[in-house]
Design a protein around this motif. Sequence first.
Motif, PDB file in Angstrom:
ATOM      1  N   LEU A  83      34.755 -90.415  35.400  1.00 60.34           N
ATOM      2  CA  LEU A  83      35.874 -89.910  36.288  1.00 60.34           C
ATOM      3  C   LEU A  83      36.770 -91.423  36.636  1.00 60.34           C
ATOM      4  CD1 LEU A  83      33.810 -87.716  38.849  1.00 60.34           C
ATOM      5  CD2 LEU A  83      35.128 -86.860  36.670  1.00 60.34           C
ATOM      6  N   ARG A  84      36.041 -92.381  36.248  1.00 63.93           N
ATOM      7  CA  ARG A  84      36.778 -93.528  36.423  1.00 63.93           C
ATOM      8  C   ARG A  84      37.967 -93.517  35.806  1.00 63.93           C
ATOM      9  NH1 ARG A  84      31.530 -96.553  36.628  1.00 63.93           N
ATOM     10  NH2 ARG A  84      31.225 -96.608  38.882  1.00 63.93           N
ATOM     11  N   PRO A  85      39.267 -94.030  36.352  1.00 63.88           N
ATOM     12  CA  PRO A  85      40.579 -94.086  35.617  1.00 63.88           C
ATOM     13  C   PRO A  85      40.549 -95.107  34.556  1.00 63.88           C
ATOM     14  CG  PRO A  85      40.801 -94.860  37.606  1.00 63.88           C
ATOM     15  CD  PRO A  85      39.448 -94.286  37.687  1.00 63.88           C
ATOM     16  N   ASP A  86      41.159 -95.055  33.461  1.00 62.51           N
ATOM     17  CA  ASP A  86      41.293 -96.429  32.580  1.00 62.51           C
ATOM     18  C   ASP A  86      42.199 -97.125  33.128  1.00 62.51           C
ATOM     19  OD1 ASP A  86      41.720 -97.904  30.559  1.00 62.51           O
ATOM     20  OD2 ASP A  86      43.136 -96.693  29.308  1.00 62.51           O
ATOM     21  N   THR A  87      41.553 -98.444  33.544  1.00 62.08           N
ATOM     22  CA  THR A  87      42.099 -99.536  34.143  1.00 62.08           C
ATOM     23  C   THR A  87      42.997-100.663  33.166  1.00 62.08           C
ATOM     24  OG1 THR A  87      40.219-100.882  34.129  1.00 62.08           O
ATOM     25  CG2 THR A  87      40.527 -99.282  36.153  1.00 62.08           C
ATOM     26  N   SER A  88      42.740-100.420  32.111  1.00 60.78           N
ATOM     27  CA  SER A  88      43.328-101.323  30.982  1.00 60.78           C
ATOM     28  C   SER A  88      44.798-101.442  31.104  1.00 60.78           C
ATOM     29  CB  SER A  88      43.090-100.925  29.489  1.00 60.78           C
ATOM     30  OG  SER A  88      43.588 -99.857  29.154  1.00 60.78           O
ATOM     31  N   ARG A  89      45.668-100.429  31.697  1.00 65.26           N
ATOM     32  CA  ARG A  89      46.826-100.722  31.839  1.00 65.26           C
ATOM     33  C   ARG A  89      47.332-100.521  33.233  1.00 65.26           C
ATOM     34  NH1 ARG A  89      49.556 -96.015  27.987  1.00 65.26           N
ATOM     35  NH2 ARG A  89      47.637 -94.762  28.868  1.00 65.26           N
ATOM     36  N   MET A  90      46.789-100.855  34.208  1.00 61.55           N
ATOM     37  CA  MET A  90      46.885-100.836  35.165  1.00 61.55           C
ATOM     38  C   MET A  90      47.353-102.269  35.882  1.00 61.55           C
ATOM     39  SD  MET A  90      44.191 -98.646  37.379  1.00 61.55           S
ATOM     40  CE  MET A  90      44.061 -96.880  37.428  1.00 61.55           C
ATOM     41  N   PRO A  91      48.296-102.334  36.722  1.00 60.72           N
ATOM     42  CA  PRO A  91      48.701-103.866  37.321  1.00 60.72           C
ATOM     43  C   PRO A  91      47.260-104.329  37.966  1.00 60.72           C
ATOM     44  CG  PRO A  91      49.823-101.944  38.604  1.00 60.72           C
ATOM     45  CD  PRO A  91      48.882-101.451  37.531  1.00 60.72           C
ATOM     46  N   ASP A  92      47.506-105.483  37.861  1.00 59.45           N
ATOM     47  CA  ASP A  92      46.102-106.552  38.428  1.00 59.45           C
ATOM     48  C   ASP A  92      45.980-106.067  39.839  1.00 59.45           C
ATOM     49  OD1 ASP A  92      45.816-107.810  36.151  1.00 59.45           O
ATOM     50  OD2 ASP A  92      46.929-109.392  36.580  1.00 59.45           O
ATOM     51  N   VAL A  93      47.089-105.850  40.580  1.00 62.67           N
ATOM     52  CA  VAL A  93      46.945-105.866  42.089  1.00 62.67           C
ATOM     53  C   VAL A  93      45.918-104.529  42.411  1.00 62.67           C
ATOM     54  CG1 VAL A  93      49.056-104.206  42.182  1.00 62.67           C
ATOM     55  CG2 VAL A  93      48.028-105.568  44.269  1.00 62.67           C
ATOM     56  N   LEU A  94      46.186-103.496  41.258  1.00 65.43           N
ATOM     57  CA  LEU A  94      45.138-102.290  41.565  1.00 65.43           C
ATOM     58  C   LEU A  94      43.582-102.454  41.197  1.00 65.43           C
ATOM     59  CD1 LEU A  94      47.522 -99.399  40.673  1.00 65.43           C
ATOM     60  CD2 LEU A  94      47.033-100.088  42.910  1.00 65.43           C
ATOM     61  N   THR A  95      43.470-103.517  40.133  1.00 72.93           N
ATOM     62  CA  THR A  95      42.187-103.583  39.403  1.00 72.93           C
ATOM     63  C   THR A  95      41.318-104.676  39.989  1.00 72.93           C
ATOM     64  OG1 THR A  95      43.065-104.894  37.696  1.00 72.93           O
ATOM     65  CG2 THR A  95      42.949-102.584  37.375  1.00 72.93           C
ATOM     66  N   GLU A  96      41.963-105.833  40.638  1.00 69.75           N
ATOM     67  CA  GLU A  96      41.315-106.792  41.243  1.00 69.75           C
ATOM     68  C   GLU A  96      40.704-106.538  42.577  1.00 69.75           C
ATOM     69  OE1 GLU A  96      43.967-110.162  41.247  1.00 69.75           O
ATOM     70  OE2 GLU A  96      44.099-110.442  39.109  1.00 69.75           O
ATOM     71  N   PRO A  97      39.518-106.978  42.728  1.00 68.46           N
ATOM     72  CA  PRO A  97      39.007-106.696  44.244  1.00 68.46           C
ATOM     73  C   PRO A  97      39.976-107.469  45.289  1.00 68.46           C
ATOM     74  CG  PRO A  97      37.240-107.844  42.641  1.00 68.46           C
ATOM     75  CD  PRO A  97      38.779-107.619  41.835  1.00 68.46           C
TER      76      PRO A  97
END
Length: 137
Positions: free
Chosen positions: A118-132
């Motif tokens: 269920l986790r989204p594909d983070t490969s194309r997400m901006p860093d602000v959304l993927t970085e803790p």
Amino acid sequence: MSEVDERRVEMLREEYERQMGRLEDMQRRMKEVSATALSRRRELSVTVDSQGVITELKFLTDAYRKLARNELSELVTRTIADAREKALDQVAEIVGPSLPPGLNPKDLLSGEVGAADLRPDTSRMPDVLTEPRKRQF
């Protein structure tokens, strides 16, 4: 607290109450699930609840007495499986609307799809959304 903050808190509380109401309704409906299956020749009836637990098993005729042990076992096992599948269909219909679009509720309920799927594909997400996020105190 400012007026804007108070309104935001009130909106969040109202949304929480709506979600809790939907959850309570879903739980109530799931408790009411009952599914019955008949064997092909109508010798056996099996009823299960929303969890697939047998709540009733009835031999409708004496035909089962003429079956070999393995045939009787297969008859009971198959009819139970059919009843459980019907119950799963009902539960999937209840929970389906609350799931993300495109997610098959039966796959989720049967364990075919897990949390990792269920986790989204983070490969194309901006860093602000993927970085803790760093907590600021």
